[in-house]
Design a protein around this motif. Structure first.
Motif, short mmCIF file in Angstrom:
data_model
loop_
_atom_site.label_atom_id
_atom_site.label_comp_id
_atom_site.label_asym_id
_atom_site.label_seq_id
_atom_site.Cartn_x
_atom_site.Cartn_y
_atom_site.Cartn_z
N TYR A 13 39.74 -12.54 23.66
CA TYR A 13 38.57 -13.38 23.94
C TYR A 13 37.38 -12.87 23.15
O TYR A 13 37.23 -11.67 22.94
N THR A 14 36.50 -13.79 22.78
CA THR A 14 35.28 -13.41 22.07
C THR A 14 34.19 -13.05 23.09
O THR A 14 34.27 -13.43 24.26
N ILE A 15 33.18 -12.36 22.62
CA ILE A 15 32.03 -12.06 23.48
C ILE A 15 31.40 -13.35 23.98
O ILE A 15 31.02 -13.47 25.14
N GLN A 16 31.31 -14.34 23.11
CA GLN A 16 30.71 -15.62 23.50
C GLN A 16 31.49 -16.24 24.67
O GLN A 16 30.88 -16.79 25.60
N GLU A 17 32.80 -16.13 24.65
CA GLU A 17 33.60 -16.65 25.76
C GLU A 17 33.37 -15.85 27.04
O GLU A 17 33.26 -16.42 28.13
N LEU A 18 33.27 -14.54 26.91
CA LEU A 18 33.05 -13.70 28.08
C LEU A 18 31.65 -13.88 28.67
O LEU A 18 31.45 -13.66 29.87
N LEU A 19 30.70 -14.29 27.84
CA LEU A 19 29.34 -14.53 28.32
C LEU A 19 29.12 -15.97 28.81
O LEU A 19 28.03 -16.32 29.25
N ARG A 20 30.15 -16.78 28.77
CA ARG A 20 30.03 -18.18 29.17
C ARG A 20 29.41 -18.37 30.56
O ARG A 20 28.61 -19.29 30.75
N PRO A 21 29.73 -17.56 31.58
CA PRO A 21 29.08 -17.75 32.88
C PRO A 21 27.55 -17.68 32.81
O PRO A 21 26.86 -18.38 33.55
N PHE A 22 27.01 -16.86 31.92
CA PHE A 22 25.56 -16.79 31.76
C PHE A 22 25.01 -18.07 31.14
O PHE A 22 23.92 -18.52 31.48
N GLN A 23 25.78 -18.64 30.23
CA GLN A 23 25.35 -19.89 29.61
C GLN A 23 25.37 -21.02 30.64
O GLN A 23 24.44 -21.84 30.69
N VAL A 24 26.38 -21.06 31.47
CA VAL A 24 26.46 -22.08 32.52
C VAL A 24 25.30 -21.89 33.50
O VAL A 24 24.63 -22.86 33.90
N MET A 25 25.03 -20.65 33.89
CA MET A 25 23.91 -20.37 34.79
C MET A 25 22.60 -20.83 34.16
O MET A 25 21.76 -21.45 34.81
N SER A 26 22.43 -20.55 32.87
CA SER A 26 21.22 -20.96 32.16
C SER A 26 21.04 -22.47 32.21
O SER A 26 19.95 -22.97 32.52
N ASN A 27 22.10 -23.19 31.93
CA ASN A 27 22.05 -24.66 32.00
C ASN A 27 21.69 -25.13 33.41
O ASN A 27 20.89 -26.04 33.59
N PHE A 28 22.28 -24.48 34.39
CA PHE A 28 22.10 -24.87 35.79
C PHE A 28 20.66 -24.70 36.26
O PHE A 28 20.15 -25.51 37.03
N VAL A 29 19.99 -23.62 35.80
CA VAL A 29 18.62 -23.36 36.25
C VAL A 29 17.57 -23.90 35.27
O VAL A 29 16.37 -23.71 35.49
N GLY A 30 18.01 -24.54 34.19
CA GLY A 30 17.08 -25.21 33.31
C GLY A 30 16.46 -24.38 32.21
O GLY A 30 15.47 -24.77 31.62
N THR A 31 17.05 -23.22 31.93
CA THR A 31 16.55 -22.43 30.80
C THR A 31 17.31 -22.82 29.53
O THR A 31 18.37 -23.45 29.60
N THR A 32 16.77 -22.42 28.40
CA THR A 32 17.43 -22.66 27.12
C THR A 32 18.16 -21.39 26.74
O THR A 32 17.53 -20.34 26.57
N PHE A 33 19.47 -21.49 26.61
CA PHE A 33 20.30 -20.31 26.32
C PHE A 33 20.24 -20.02 24.82
O PHE A 33 20.67 -20.82 24.00
N LYS A 34 19.70 -18.86 24.49
CA LYS A 34 19.56 -18.45 23.10
C LYS A 34 20.76 -17.65 22.65
O LYS A 34 21.51 -17.09 23.46
N LYS A 35 20.96 -17.61 21.35
CA LYS A 35 22.11 -16.88 20.79
C LYS A 35 22.03 -15.40 21.20
O LYS A 35 21.07 -14.72 20.88
N PRO A 36 23.05 -14.91 21.90
CA PRO A 36 23.03 -13.52 22.35
C PRO A 36 22.97 -12.53 21.19
O PRO A 36 23.47 -12.81 20.09
N PHE A 37 22.37 -11.39 21.46
CA PHE A 37 22.32 -10.31 20.49
C PHE A 37 23.33 -9.26 20.96
O PHE A 37 23.20 -8.74 22.07
N VAL A 38 24.32 -9.00 20.14
CA VAL A 38 25.42 -8.10 20.51
C VAL A 38 25.42 -6.90 19.56
O VAL A 38 25.39 -7.06 18.34
#
Length: 180
Positions: A122-147
């Motif tokens: 799995y990629t980091i982006q896939e593993l971070l997907r729950p944070f992206q879903v949470m971001s969408n749910f609370v109305g924030t703009t999900f920015k490209k993660p810094f790894v």
């Protein structure tokens, strides 16, 4: 733009050279860094304080090491307690709408392991997907993660270069969205 970094590392001083250097570099740039394990070692989070900090912030940054392909436990506890119905989500929950959310993550393993054909599958982006879903749910703009990959084996010179890249990234007025 007000940026606040919520740093979730349970043993910052003894286990993580990289996360400590990130925190120190960001503080040197006058970016607020909140050491959440220092603030809440007993996991008893002051919801009102955290919600007020979030209200005053334009760019929310969650910084953490990759633990078992996820985040440290206090980050999950913080999400569960702070991102409440009627405040962060629901028909009246608009407190975070329009804010940016950025993830800074420091997996110990090298990037090649976080590929479809790598050891972890799995990629980091896939593993971070729950944070992206949470971001969408609370109305924030999900920015490209810094790894910063491979933190367990980075040379001091490479670590300094990566931390400086992060500082420059956070200085950007407009961060790229994850989709970009």
């Amino acid at each position: 733009m007000k940026t606040t970094v919520f740093l979730f590392h349970p043993n910052l001083d003894n286990e993580s050279v990289t996360n400590k250097q990130i925190a120190d570099a960001l503080k040197a740039e006058n970016i607020e860094v909140r050491d959440m394990y220092q603030l809440y070692p007993d996991f008893n989070i002051d919801v009102a304080v955290e919600q007020e900090v979030l209200t005053q912030t334009d760019r929310i940054v969650l910084q953490f090491p990759m633990y078992w392909y996820s985040s440290p436990a206090l980050l999950k506890q913080w999400e569960d307690m702070v991102l409440t119905y009627g405040w962060a989500y629901g028909s009246q929950g608009t407190a975070l709408h329009g804010k940016e959310l950025l993830i800074i993550v420091t997996p110990g393993a090298e990037e090649s392991k976080y590929q479809r054909n790598g050891e972890y599958k799995y990629t980091i982006q896939e593993l971070l997907r729950p944070f992206q879903v949470m971001s969408n749910f609370v109305g924030t703009t999900f920015k490209k993660p810094f790894v910063i990959y491979g933190t367990m084996s980075l040379s001091e010179q490479t670590r300094k270069i990566e931390v400086e890249k992060l500082v420059q990234y956070l200085k950007l007025e407009e961060l790229p969205n994850e989709e970009d």
